[in-house]
Each structure stands twice: as C-alpha cells, then as structure tokens.
Design a protein around this motif. Structure first.
Motif, PDB file in Angstrom:
ATOM      1  N   CYS A 226       1.022  -0.811  -0.025  1.00 59.44           N
ATOM      2  CA  CYS A 226       0.373  -0.299  -0.571  1.00 59.44           C
ATOM      3  C   CYS A 226       0.890   0.830   0.272  1.00 59.44           C
ATOM      4  CB  CYS A 226      -0.728  -0.227   1.761  1.00 59.44           C
ATOM      5  SG  CYS A 226      -2.222  -1.032   1.352  1.00 59.44           S
ATOM      6  N   PRO A 227       1.511   1.965  -1.097  1.00 56.71           N
ATOM      7  CA  PRO A 227       3.101   2.920  -1.433  1.00 56.71           C
ATOM      8  C   PRO A 227       2.087   4.037  -0.787  1.00 56.71           C
ATOM      9  CG  PRO A 227       1.796   1.592  -3.376  1.00 56.71           C
ATOM     10  CD  PRO A 227       0.891   1.052  -2.663  1.00 56.71           C
ATOM     11  N   LYS A 228       3.208   4.787   0.393  1.00 53.19           N
ATOM     12  CA  LYS A 228       3.283   5.694   0.751  1.00 53.19           C
ATOM     13  C   LYS A 228       2.958   6.351  -0.328  1.00 53.19           C
ATOM     14  CE  LYS A 228       5.271   4.607   5.729  1.00 53.19           C
ATOM     15  NZ  LYS A 228       5.210   4.180   6.485  1.00 53.19           N
ATOM     16  N   LYS A 229       2.870   8.156   0.365  1.00 56.91           N
ATOM     17  CA  LYS A 229       2.978   8.711  -0.592  1.00 56.91           C
ATOM     18  C   LYS A 229       4.328   9.373  -0.410  1.00 56.91           C
ATOM     19  CE  LYS A 229      -1.383  10.361  -1.721  1.00 56.91           C
ATOM     20  NZ  LYS A 229      -2.808  11.689  -1.703  1.00 56.91           N
ATOM     21  N   LEU A 230       5.228   9.985  -1.766  1.00 56.69           N
ATOM     22  CA  LEU A 230       6.973  10.519  -1.665  1.00 56.69           C
ATOM     23  C   LEU A 230       6.059  12.260  -1.415  1.00 56.69           C
ATOM     24  CD1 LEU A 230       8.367   8.620  -4.408  1.00 56.69           C
ATOM     25  CD2 LEU A 230       8.642   7.520  -1.906  1.00 56.69           C
TER      26      LEU A 230
ATOM     27  N   LEU B 253       2.934   7.730  -5.448  1.00 57.07           N
ATOM     28  CA  LEU B 253       1.920   9.061  -5.680  1.00 57.07           C
ATOM     29  C   LEU B 253       2.613  10.445  -4.965  1.00 57.07           C
ATOM     30  CD1 LEU B 253      -1.256   8.055  -5.338  1.00 57.07           C
ATOM     31  CD2 LEU B 253      -0.108   7.919  -7.310  1.00 57.07           C
ATOM     32  N   PHE B 254       2.613  11.433  -5.081  1.00 58.35           N
ATOM     33  CA  PHE B 254       3.665  12.446  -4.361  1.00 58.35           C
ATOM     34  C   PHE B 254       2.713  13.591  -3.797  1.00 58.35           C
ATOM     35  CE2 PHE B 254       6.683  12.006  -8.123  1.00 58.35           C
ATOM     36  CZ  PHE B 254       7.696  11.739  -7.369  1.00 58.35           C
ATOM     37  N   THR B 255       3.183  14.036  -2.768  1.00 60.16           N
ATOM     38  CA  THR B 255       2.097  14.870  -2.105  1.00 60.16           C
ATOM     39  C   THR B 255       3.209  16.024  -1.268  1.00 60.16           C
ATOM     40  OG1 THR B 255       0.929  15.271   0.486  1.00 60.16           O
ATOM     41  CG2 THR B 255       2.814  13.590   0.596  1.00 60.16           C
ATOM     42  N   ASN B 256       2.322  17.077  -1.140  1.00 56.85           N
ATOM     43  CA  ASN B 256       3.206  18.452  -0.446  1.00 56.85           C
ATOM     44  C   ASN B 256       3.215  18.302   0.718  1.00 56.85           C
ATOM     45  OD1 ASN B 256       4.001  19.297  -3.205  1.00 56.85           O
ATOM     46  ND2 ASN B 256       1.575  19.904  -3.039  1.00 56.85           N
ATOM     47  N   ASN B 257       2.051  17.932   2.141  1.00 62.21           N
ATOM     48  CA  ASN B 257       2.584  17.612   3.131  1.00 62.21           C
ATOM     49  C   ASN B 257       2.795  16.204   3.440  1.00 62.21           C
ATOM     50  OD1 ASN B 257       2.019  18.245   6.090  1.00 62.21           O
ATOM     51  ND2 ASN B 257      -0.010  19.997   5.074  1.00 62.21           N
ATOM     52  N   CYS B 258       3.545  15.581   4.349  1.00 66.17           N
ATOM     53  CA  CYS B 258       3.881  14.376   5.237  1.00 66.17           C
ATOM     54  C   CYS B 258       2.317  13.974   6.258  1.00 66.17           C
ATOM     55  CB  CYS B 258       5.338  14.318   4.991  1.00 66.17           C
ATOM     56  SG  CYS B 258       5.622  13.185   3.947  1.00 66.17           S
ATOM     57  N   SER B 259       2.594  15.750   6.742  1.00 67.48           N
ATOM     58  CA  SER B 259       1.737  15.730   8.229  1.00 67.48           C
ATOM     59  C   SER B 259       0.525  15.277   7.654  1.00 67.48           C
ATOM     60  CB  SER B 259       1.642  16.550   8.641  1.00 67.48           C
ATOM     61  OG  SER B 259       1.304  17.881   7.847  1.00 67.48           O
ATOM     62  N   GLU B 260      -0.383  15.609   6.560  1.00 64.52           N
ATOM     63  CA  GLU B 260      -1.678  14.664   6.266  1.00 64.52           C
ATOM     64  C   GLU B 260      -1.692  13.117   5.178  1.00 64.52           C
ATOM     65  OE1 GLU B 260      -2.361  17.096   3.083  1.00 64.52           O
ATOM     66  OE2 GLU B 260      -3.503  19.379   4.047  1.00 64.52           O
ATOM     67  N   GLU B 261      -0.655  12.793   5.609  1.00 62.24           N
ATOM     68  CA  GLU B 261      -0.704  11.694   5.267  1.00 62.24           C
ATOM     69  C   GLU B 261      -0.728   9.515   6.630  1.00 62.24           C
ATOM     70  OE1 GLU B 261      -0.591  11.121   2.095  1.00 62.24           O
ATOM     71  OE2 GLU B 261      -1.171  12.820   1.764  1.00 62.24           O
ATOM     72  N   VAL B 262      -1.345   9.406   6.254  1.00 64.44           N
ATOM     73  CA  VAL B 262      -1.902   8.636   7.324  1.00 64.44           C
ATOM     74  C   VAL B 262       0.176   7.345   7.775  1.00 64.44           C
ATOM     75  CG1 VAL B 262      -2.480   6.220   8.710  1.00 64.44           C
ATOM     76  CG2 VAL B 262      -3.685   7.794   7.290  1.00 64.44           C
ATOM     77  N   GLY B 263       0.592   7.694   8.251  1.00 63.19           N
ATOM     78  CA  GLY B 263       1.746   7.172   8.455  1.00 63.19           C
ATOM     79  C   GLY B 263       2.786   7.766   8.309  1.00 63.19           C
ATOM     80  N   GLY B 264       2.344   8.838   7.605  1.00 65.84           N
ATOM     81  CA  GLY B 264       4.516   9.837   7.052  1.00 65.84           C
ATOM     82  C   GLY B 264       4.359   9.302   5.577  1.00 65.84           C
ATOM     83  N   CYS B 265       4.727  10.220   5.504  1.00 63.11           N
ATOM     84  CA  CYS B 265       5.635  10.284   4.127  1.00 63.11           C
ATOM     85  C   CYS B 265       6.674   8.469   3.689  1.00 63.11           C
ATOM     86  CB  CYS B 265       6.390  10.582   3.597  1.00 63.11           C
ATOM     87  SG  CYS B 265       5.437  12.496   2.347  1.00 63.11           S
ATOM     88  N   ALA B 266       6.859   8.074   2.566  1.00 62.65           N
ATOM     89  CA  ALA B 266       7.512   7.648   2.321  1.00 62.65           C
ATOM     90  C   ALA B 266       8.754   7.132   1.715  1.00 62.65           C
ATOM     91  CB  ALA B 266       7.580   6.653   0.819  1.00 62.65           C
ATOM     92  N   ALA B 267      10.400   6.664   2.650  1.00 63.24           N
ATOM     93  CA  ALA B 267      10.821   7.490   2.388  1.00 63.24           C
ATOM     94  C   ALA B 267      11.535   7.394   1.229  1.00 63.24           C
ATOM     95  CB  ALA B 267      12.737   5.871   2.581  1.00 63.24           C
ATOM     96  N   ASN B 268      12.202   8.623   0.558  1.00 65.38           N
ATOM     97  CA  ASN B 268      12.491   9.196  -0.393  1.00 65.38           C
ATOM     98  C   ASN B 268      13.614   8.006  -1.770  1.00 65.38           C
ATOM     99  OD1 ASN B 268      14.449   9.198   0.876  1.00 65.38           O
ATOM    100  ND2 ASN B 268      15.526  11.208   0.152  1.00 65.38           N
ATOM    101  N   TRP B 269      13.827   6.964  -1.043  1.00 65.99           N
ATOM    102  CA  TRP B 269      14.255   5.960  -2.113  1.00 65.99           C
ATOM    103  C   TRP B 269      13.404   4.938  -2.497  1.00 65.99           C
ATOM    104  CZ3 TRP B 269      13.983   1.449   0.950  1.00 65.99           C
ATOM    105  CH2 TRP B 269      13.506   1.665   2.369  1.00 65.99           C
TER     106      TRP B 269
END
Length: 567
Positions: A282-286, A306-322
């Motif tokens: 279940c890919p987190k957003k970058l 997918l991309f996001t501009n605000n990690c705080s809005e994502e459940v579980g935070g953003c994916a590692a950038n790699w």
C-alpha cells in the motif's frame, strides 16, 4: 541442451550416491542425464552406482514451494518474500537451489577430469543465457516488444546459479586437496572432510569476507534518481548502513551493472518504510522535493508511488525518498556470499565419498546443520537474516535448514531400513511401515520433479514460459485468456478487478484507502460489499494446488518414458 533418455532403468528409491556423468545431479540443472559414456582407454569400468534419490527429493520439494509462493504469496504475505529483514517460506527457495547445486557437483565431478572445464563453462553460459531470456526481458510475455538490450536485467535467479556454479567448480577443480594420512586407523576422524578440503574452504570463504568488508567498510555516497520525471535525492554518506536506500549492495550494483540493468522494483517496496499496510503493498506517498513540480495524484497504477506536498496529512507519514528506487535482490555484491552457500552444499555432498555408512553420513549432516542454524541465530542478533542482502545470518540459517532437509529425505528415501530399525527398537511398527512404503506415493512426485528440475522451472511461474503460452491465446479480449478463463470458470475465482478504471491483479495492489484484501469473487471492485468471506483465497489455493499436481503429473510422465532435460 538436450532432451535425453536414460540408457537403462535405475531404481527410483536407492541407497548410495550416483557419481554419474557430467549432467548428473547438477542442482537446478537436470539430475538424470546419460551415464553410459565409457571410461578412458586403459581405465577399468567402475561399477555403476545408484542415485542419491534424496537429492532429487529436496530439489522437487524446492520447486513445489517455489510454485506455491509464486502463486499464493500475493494473497498470503506471510509466505511471500520478506519485505526486508527476517525470513519467510519464499526465502527458502533460492538458497536451497544453490545448496543443491553444490551438493550435486560433489557427486558429478568425482568420475572424470578430462574436458571438465569445457563442460563447466558451457553449462554456465547456458544457464546465464536462459536467465537473461526468462527474467531479464519481456520474453516470457510473448509480446511484440522483444528484448531491449539497453534495459535488459542482467542479474537473476539462473544468472546467480550460473555464477555460483562456475566459481565453486573452479575452486573444486584447481584448489588442491590436502593428503591426510589415515593409515593405522579403521575409521576416519569426524573432521576428515574439513581437513582434506581446508584450502578450498579458505578460498570459498574469501568471497564471504570480501562481501563483509565491502558491506561494512565502503562509504556509500548520497545519490539521485529520476522517478516520474521528478529528481529524488537520497542522503547517505555513510558506511555499514543496512537499509535498502544506503546499503553497499545497491551502490555496487549501480557501479558495476548500471541502473538500467537492475530489477525495476523490489520486495522492499512492501516494507514499513514504503507501505502503510506492510507486508502488503500500500504505497505511501513521496514528499515532493522543494522547487520541483510533481505529477498530480492518480489511481492509474495502484502500485505506483504518488507525491504529496505535506507529509503530516498522510496516514503513517511519507515514504522514504528511496522507496521508488531500485535494489536488485540477485545483485553482484550479494552474489558473493551465495558462493559460500554453494560450497557448503558441496561439503555436504562430498561427505558421501568419505563416509560410506548411513549412520556416519547422518552423524555428519545433522550436527553440522544444527550448528549452522545456531550460528545463524547468534549472528542474527546483530545483523538480521535478510534474503535481499544475503546476510551472514541468512547464509548460515538457510544452509543449516537445507542440510537438515537433505538428512530427512535421506532417511525417508535412501536409508529407510536404518530408520525403521531405529524406530523399531523404541516402538512396534506396523508391518506395512517396515520400509515406509506408505510414504512412497507422497514422496515419489517430488523425486520426479527433482529429476527434471530445469524443465519444470522454465515452465513454472518463475520461468514464465507456460504462463506465457496460456496468456498468448485468448477469446475476444486478453482478459479471456486460457489461464484467467480456467481460473474463473473452474475455480470460481477472479484474477482481476477494477479500481477507478485500473486493473488490480492481487490483494496487495489495492491503494491504501481500499479495504484489503481487495479482490473477492467475480466482477468485484475494491472496497465493495463482496469482501465478506474467504472465497477468493480458497479459489487461489485450489488453483495453486492444481498447478503443483499438474507439474507432478508432467514430471511423472517424463520419468515413465525416461526423458530428462539436461543442459
């Protein structure tokens, strides 16, 4: 490569090891090529020995597990490849193949030396080319794109087997053995095989130590990569890092084989760094890099990051950038300790030459296997077992597990009488259990598959040729191909569903906001009311079991007519 017939029938359940010709007992390579080649002039014809049937049995078991996890792993993540650390059922397959390759070499190389190097180089080349065709390109899809040499994947399963086979073969052929004086003794010492092959052990371990030095001592710099038109920056500048993004394995692979020739995905994408429903995908957003314009979110590909501009809005935070980067699980650096795994298998096989009694052989295999497992568990406290890195704990645990499996099959197939006598001294066994004949019908299919491993492998989901054939013929639309039609109409299952217009092929393809598992029953849609029950998992399980039974039948027929595919 040839499809050959045995010159004469050989008993399926035998006692002693086969020393056969060049294609006998070669791991994933066919185990039953012609043994009728006469010896050189002036050399007496040795008495023909029987096969080591347990070796075929373990190979067949490994192939069956491979088919099971390749088909069912997406629906049962607990048996799928581990996203990163720790070991699952699927992670047993590759080291078992390598261990069996080493064990097989000890049997096949004993008979002759003339022309052996040519045979080894030829077999290595055939394995490598087959690996490129089946895993390095779009060849299994039978599409029209062909093989793009600019982006062909160089590493792979058969490629790693070819590499390990070649290196261990050269070690066995050219590193001298030590002459150990056994005069005046009636029994060889327990460590006799270690003493005779001490130099070979030293050379094989060099590959293991080179791996450790590079993994822990090489500084990995920061790096950039392109994903969906966006430049992602990964901050490393460290050494000894054991994460997917900054480990030395990725760094070495990029330098030696190039980004374009590496596996374009990875099991690490299902890790907690990258997935909100690990071990499913279940890919987190970058996080969109500052100053760059990132694509708008879309559900066109449920597995895409997918991309996001605000990690705080994502459940579980953003994916590692790699997470959208590449790490090849059969890469160059992790193939170094794979050589050591193969040589351990060679050692287990050479035990058969030095110890003739069943008790002596088992007394070698069982304690050494347990010692390897214990050593691996101890090492795991500081460096967890990891298949993608081929970590030291993984080497020891998997080698020990394969050694124990070989010992069990040896008892059940090659020395049933000894096992019976041992148990009879404790309990009274039924007469029909005297030689464990009741187990033969269950064990025999594994032996059949093990005698034609390369053939079954190429047609199985790993090789992809049989699935490609089924996908190639369809009625009306590609979704009505032979495989999907049989799956839907015979097993009442559904191999795909639609999510916002995109095809979803497995439970872990669902986006994070869909209730997993996402595909139940016919014409289902992610998040629908049809999620109740376990219909789809039962359908998938029945499909996989029928496929395994099918290949058992194919292997049984090939054995019946004495046809074996040898490289």
């Amino acid at each position: 490569m040839a499809l050959e017939t045995l010159p004469e029938h050989r008993p399926l359940l035998s006692v002693q090891a086969t020393t056969g010709d060049d294609a006998v007992n070669h791991g994933i390579v066919s185990a039953a090529a012609d043994q009728s080649q006469p010896p050189p002039l002036g050399v007496a014809q040795p008495k023909k020995k029987k096969r080591l049937v347990s070796l075929d049995g373990v190979r067949g078991l490994t192939v069956a597990i491979m088919i099971l996890v390749d088909n069912l792993g997406e629906w049962l993540p607990s048996i799928n490849h581990s996203p990163w650390n720790i070991v699952t059922l699927a992670d047993f397959v590759m080291p078992y193949f390598l261990f069996m390759v080493g064990c097989s070499m000890s049997l096949a190389f004993r008979k002759y030396r003339k022309g052996l190097l040519t045979k080894v180089l030829t077999r290595t080349a055939k394995l490598f080319v087959l690996g490129l065709l089946t895993q390095g390109s779009d060849f299994p899809s039978l599409g029209t794109e062909g093989i793009n040499l600019k982006t062909v994947r160089i590493p792979g399963i058969l490629q790693r087997i070819a590499w390990a086979y070649l290196v261990v073969a050269l070690i066995v052929m050219y590193v001298p053995k030590i002459e150990v004086n056994t005069s005046g003794t009636t029994k060889k010492s327990y460590f006799y095989a270690f003493r005779v092959h001490a130099y070979q052990w030293a050379v094989a371990s060099i590959f293991f130590w080179i791996y450790l030095i590079i993994m822990l001592g090489v500084s990995v710099p920061s790096w950039d990569y392109q994903y969906d038109g966006v430049t992602m920056h990964v901050e490393c500048d460290t050494k000894g890092d054991l994460t997917p993004g900054c480990s030395a394995t990725r760094f070495v692979d990029v330098k030696l084989i190039g980004w374009a020739h590496m596996y374009d995905s990875g099991e690490f994408a299902r890790s907690t760094w990258c997935s909100s429903c690990s071990p499913m995908a279940c890919p987190k957003k970058l996080l969109c890099p500052a100053g760059q314009k990132c694509p708008e979110p879309t559900h066109a590909s449920p597995r895409a990051f997918l991309f996001t501009n605000n990690c705080s809005e994502e459940v579980g935070g953003c994916a590692a950038n790699w997470c959208a980067g590449r790490l090849d699980p059969e890469g160059t650096l992790s193939s170094m300790p794979a050589v050591f795994t193969t040589y351990i298998g060679f050692h287990f096989g050479i035990t058969l030459a030095y110890f003739s009694s069943h008790r002596d052989r088992l007394s070698q295999w069982v304690p050494q296997s347990l010692a390897l497992i214990v050593l691996g568990l101890l090492v795991q406290t500081s460096w967890p077992a990891n298949k993608q890195l081929w970590s030291p704990a993984y080497v020891f645990i998997m080698s020990g597990a394969c050694g124990l499996t070989l010992a069990i099959f040896y008892c059940l197939l090659d020395c049933k009488e000894l096992l019976h006598r041992s148990l009879q001294a404790v309990v009274t066994l039924p007469r029909n259990l005297g030689s464990f004949t009741v187990l033969d019908p269950f064990l025999r299919p594994f032996v059949w598959v093990g005698m034609n491993t390369i053939f079954i492998y190429l047609l199985s989901p790993a090789g992809g040729l049989w699935e490609a054939f089924q996908d190639y013929f369809y009625w009306g639309t590609p979704e009505n191909n032979l495989k999907d039609s049989a799956y839907r109409h015979v097993f009442c299952g559904n191999t795909y569903a639609l999510y916002n217009g995109s095809r979803v092929t497995a439970a872990h393809d669902c986006p994070a906001n869909a209730e997993p598992p996402c595909v139940w029953g016919r014409d289902s849609v992610c998040g629908s009311a049809m999620f109740a029950g376990h219909h789809q998992r039962w359908a998938q399980l029945l499909w996989v079991l029928s496929e395994i039974a099918f290949w058992f039948g194919v292997a049984g027929y090939l054995h019946h007519v004495r046809w074996y595919w040898a490289l």
